[in-house]
Scaffold this active site. Structure first.
Site: not given
Length: 183
Positions: A104, A111-113, A144
């Site tokens: 992520n 950052v994938c959040l 994701d």
């Protein structure tokens, strides 16, 4: 009504003269909200916050996360936060400054959040974001990903993923990519 404006103008002039210069800079609504969020932080022991530009620049700060469980146990990961003047109506911009092998977080530190993107709501705060980042290290999500290679390894071969994470955290190559030590 007109007299009220004159009184306000006189107060500004007195403040300017008293300070020997310009009046004190008025804080934006975003700065006020961020000040409140920071004063109410309730971080886990494994997280800390610092202000590299000094306490006068609340809108830019760093958070250090040291996971105490999971694949990333023992590593130290540094994140930079840039907060917009229209915060909380816009999510903070967060970058990982530590190069990390993670599904992520890409190699550039993006950052994938979800709460930093489409699920951001003004009711959320800095504490929520930090807990979300911490959660990425205790429960990485291959569904994701930003780093598709790491996600595929986590999904298909968790033991190999664990080995790659350890190699990267101790300072070494995973494939063609070198990761500096972060233990």
């Amino acid at each position: 009504m007109i007299r009220l404006f004159k009184v306000k103008e006189k107060q500004r002039e007195l403040a300017k003269n008293a300070n020997g210069g310009s009046p004190i800079k008025k804080q934006s609504a975003g700065e006020l909200r961020l000040h409140k969020d920071i004063s109410e932080l309730n971080l886990p022991k494994s997280c800390s916050i610092s202000f590299p530009n000094g306490k006068d620049d609340l809108m830019n700060f760093e958070v250090s996360i040291r996971p105490d469980e999971g694949y990333y146990f023992g590593g130290t990961f540094l994140f930079s936060f840039q907060v917009s003047p229209i915060y909380p109506h816009e999510a903070p911009k967060v970058k990982c400054k530590t190069k990390v092998y993670h599904p992520n977080i890409d190699l550039e530190g993006n950052v994938c959040l979800n709460i930093l993107r489409e699920d951001w709501k003004p009711v959320l705060n800095i504490n929520t974001v930090i807990y979300g980042l911490y959660h990425l290290f205790t429960e990485p999500n291959y569904e994701d990903p930003l780093n598709h290679d790491a996600a595929a390894v986590l999904r298909d071969n968790p033991k190999m993923f664990e080995s790659n994470v350890k190699r990267a955290m101790y300072g070494g190559y995973v494939g063609q990519t070198y990761f500096p030590r972060c233990m």
